[in-house]
Enzyme design. Sequence first.
Site, PDB file in Angstrom:
ATOM      1  N   GLU A  28       0.882  -1.168   0.000  1.00 28.78           N
ATOM      2  CA  GLU A  28       0.000   0.000   0.000  1.00 28.78           C
ATOM      3  C   GLU A  28       0.917   1.214   0.000  1.00 28.78           C
ATOM      4  O   GLU A  28       1.605   1.470   0.985  1.00 28.78           O
ATOM      5  CB  GLU A  28      -0.887   0.004   1.242  1.00 28.78           C
ATOM      6  CG  GLU A  28      -1.890  -1.113   1.269  1.00 28.78           C
ATOM      7  CD  GLU A  28      -2.728  -1.122   2.550  1.00 28.78           C
ATOM      8  OE1 GLU A  28      -2.660  -0.156   3.337  1.00 28.78           O
ATOM      9  OE2 GLU A  28      -3.443  -2.113   2.763  1.00 28.78           O
ATOM     10  N   GLN A  46      -3.809  16.420  -5.829  1.00 30.87           N
ATOM     11  CA  GLN A  46      -3.248  16.272  -7.174  1.00 30.87           C
ATOM     12  C   GLN A  46      -2.076  15.309  -7.129  1.00 30.87           C
ATOM     13  O   GLN A  46      -1.307  15.320  -6.171  1.00 30.87           O
ATOM     14  CB  GLN A  46      -2.780  17.654  -7.658  1.00 30.87           C
ATOM     15  CG  GLN A  46      -2.151  17.720  -9.012  1.00 30.87           C
ATOM     16  CD  GLN A  46      -1.798  19.159  -9.397  1.00 30.87           C
ATOM     17  OE1 GLN A  46      -2.607  20.060  -9.232  1.00 30.87           O
ATOM     18  NE2 GLN A  46      -0.596  19.359  -9.894  1.00 30.87           N
ATOM     19  N   ASP A  47      -1.956  14.458  -8.141  1.00 33.27           N
ATOM     20  CA  ASP A  47      -0.782  13.613  -8.332  1.00 33.27           C
ATOM     21  C   ASP A  47       0.009  14.159  -9.509  1.00 33.27           C
ATOM     22  O   ASP A  47      -0.578  14.520 -10.542  1.00 33.27           O
ATOM     23  CB  ASP A  47      -1.171  12.169  -8.650  1.00 33.27           C
ATOM     24  CG  ASP A  47      -1.543  11.358  -7.425  1.00 33.27           C
ATOM     25  OD1 ASP A  47      -1.465  11.881  -6.295  1.00 33.27           O
ATOM     26  OD2 ASP A  47      -1.922  10.186  -7.591  1.00 33.27           O
ATOM     27  N   ASN A  48       1.338  14.206  -9.358  1.00 37.24           N
ATOM     28  CA  ASN A  48       2.229  14.636 -10.431  1.00 37.24           C
ATOM     29  C   ASN A  48       3.200  13.499 -10.724  1.00 37.24           C
ATOM     30  O   ASN A  48       3.651  12.827  -9.801  1.00 37.24           O
ATOM     31  CB  ASN A  48       3.026  15.875 -10.004  1.00 37.24           C
ATOM     32  CG  ASN A  48       2.136  17.052  -9.675  1.00 37.24           C
ATOM     33  OD1 ASN A  48       1.140  17.289 -10.340  1.00 37.24           O
ATOM     34  ND2 ASN A  48       2.487  17.781  -8.639  1.00 37.24           N
ATOM     35  N   HIS A  62      12.501  23.570  -5.889  1.00 33.87           N
ATOM     36  CA  HIS A  62      11.221  24.221  -6.141  1.00 33.87           C
ATOM     37  C   HIS A  62      10.362  24.345  -4.887  1.00 33.87           C
ATOM     38  O   HIS A  62      10.463  23.537  -3.967  1.00 33.87           O
ATOM     39  CB  HIS A  62      10.420  23.418  -7.181  1.00 33.87           C
ATOM     40  CG  HIS A  62      11.126  23.263  -8.487  1.00 33.87           C
ATOM     41  ND1 HIS A  62      10.979  22.141  -9.258  1.00 33.87           N
ATOM     42  CD2 HIS A  62      11.970  24.066  -9.164  1.00 33.87           C
ATOM     43  CE1 HIS A  62      11.698  22.261 -10.364  1.00 33.87           C
ATOM     44  NE2 HIS A  62      12.324  23.431 -10.324  1.00 33.87           N
ATOM     45  N   LYS A  72       4.294  17.784  -0.131  1.00 28.84           N
ATOM     46  CA  LYS A  72       4.491  16.763  -1.160  1.00 28.84           C
ATOM     47  C   LYS A  72       4.794  15.424  -0.507  1.00 28.84           C
ATOM     48  O   LYS A  72       5.547  15.357   0.459  1.00 28.84           O
ATOM     49  CB  LYS A  72       5.672  17.130  -2.065  1.00 28.84           C
ATOM     50  CG  LYS A  72       5.480  18.435  -2.800  1.00 28.84           C
ATOM     51  CD  LYS A  72       6.738  18.802  -3.581  1.00 28.84           C
ATOM     52  CE  LYS A  72       6.569  20.138  -4.266  1.00 28.84           C
ATOM     53  NZ  LYS A  72       7.792  20.540  -4.977  1.00 28.84           N
ATOM     54  N   HIS A 119      12.321  21.822  -2.564  1.00 28.05           N
ATOM     55  CA  HIS A 119      12.504  20.407  -2.890  1.00 28.05           C
ATOM     56  C   HIS A 119      13.171  20.260  -4.260  1.00 28.05           C
ATOM     57  O   HIS A 119      12.845  20.979  -5.192  1.00 28.05           O
ATOM     58  CB  HIS A 119      11.130  19.720  -2.916  1.00 28.05           C
ATOM     59  CG  HIS A 119      11.188  18.284  -3.290  1.00 28.05           C
ATOM     60  ND1 HIS A 119      10.728  17.817  -4.499  1.00 28.05           N
ATOM     61  CD2 HIS A 119      11.665  17.211  -2.622  1.00 28.05           C
ATOM     62  CE1 HIS A 119      10.901  16.508  -4.552  1.00 28.05           C
ATOM     63  NE2 HIS A 119      11.482  16.116  -3.434  1.00 28.05           N
ATOM     64  N   TYR A 132       4.443  12.111  -7.196  1.00 26.96           N
ATOM     65  CA  TYR A 132       4.243  12.763  -5.909  1.00 26.96           C
ATOM     66  C   TYR A 132       2.859  13.371  -5.812  1.00 26.96           C
ATOM     67  O   TYR A 132       2.301  13.874  -6.766  1.00 26.96           O
ATOM     68  CB  TYR A 132       5.341  13.780  -5.595  1.00 26.96           C
ATOM     69  CG  TYR A 132       5.546  14.887  -6.594  1.00 26.96           C
ATOM     70  CD1 TYR A 132       5.041  16.166  -6.372  1.00 26.96           C
ATOM     71  CD2 TYR A 132       6.281  14.671  -7.749  1.00 26.96           C
ATOM     72  CE1 TYR A 132       5.262  17.186  -7.273  1.00 26.96           C
ATOM     73  CE2 TYR A 132       6.506  15.686  -8.651  1.00 26.96           C
ATOM     74  CZ  TYR A 132       5.985  16.946  -8.406  1.00 26.96           C
ATOM     75  OH  TYR A 132       6.197  17.952  -9.317  1.00 26.96           O
ATOM     76  N   LYS A 167      14.868  27.076 -16.813  1.00 27.06           N
ATOM     77  CA  LYS A 167      14.268  27.670 -15.605  1.00 27.06           C
ATOM     78  C   LYS A 167      15.139  27.390 -14.383  1.00 27.06           C
ATOM     79  O   LYS A 167      15.414  28.290 -13.582  1.00 27.06           O
ATOM     80  CB  LYS A 167      12.864  27.104 -15.405  1.00 27.06           C
ATOM     81  CG  LYS A 167      12.192  27.488 -14.112  1.00 27.06           C
ATOM     82  CD  LYS A 167      10.857  26.760 -13.993  1.00 27.06           C
ATOM     83  CE  LYS A 167      10.364  26.744 -12.577  1.00 27.06           C
ATOM     84  NZ  LYS A 167       9.131  25.980 -12.420  1.00 27.06           N
TER      85      LYS A 167
END
Length: 189
Positions: A28, A46-48, A62, A72, A119, A132, A167
């Site tokens: 899990e 949200q999942d990234n 970031h 996160k 991070h 994440y 960036k």
Amino acid sequence: MIRLETKLTGVFLLEPVVHGDHRGYFMESYTRSKLERLGLTYDFVQDNESLSAQAGVIRGLHYQLSAKAQTKLVRVLAGAVYDVIVDIRRGSPTFGQWVGVVLSEHNKRQVLVPKGFAHGICTLAPDTRLLYKVDEYYSPEHDRGIVWNDPDLGIDWPVTVPVLSAKDEAQPRLRDAEIDFLYDGEGHS
């Protein structure tokens, strides 16, 4: 799931229970009630997912400004990363300090990065996939960063010539970055 402390208050490593046999494994990776029992109560929205094709890719450091700050929960699906978290809470006894941990498809560890921390990751293997969860939506107008090789931070990255985005190459040093997190004396921002 086991919660492991780091030297930065509020930053935790999480180790899932992995059930393996000759077929592979089952675990899990996220169970809200189990995290709540560990004192980690977040409403992830949200999942990234990211893919880095080469080893030596650095993404970060970031964060989003406090109005849209994100906690996160980071894990690696394939490959491995050196994951770095930097305390950017003004007034914190660990302001500007960092911790680095290896997350991989093999160790299955996750790291919880709370609000008030920058991070970044460095890929250790080609075709590394990262997943994440975040508890706030991405907000381009609140998106900020710190340059990966800020000499004031002295992060010991496992690469000397990284692959970077334009960036990330142009991010400011910590001392020049826009930061609006304040340490509250209890480890929160």
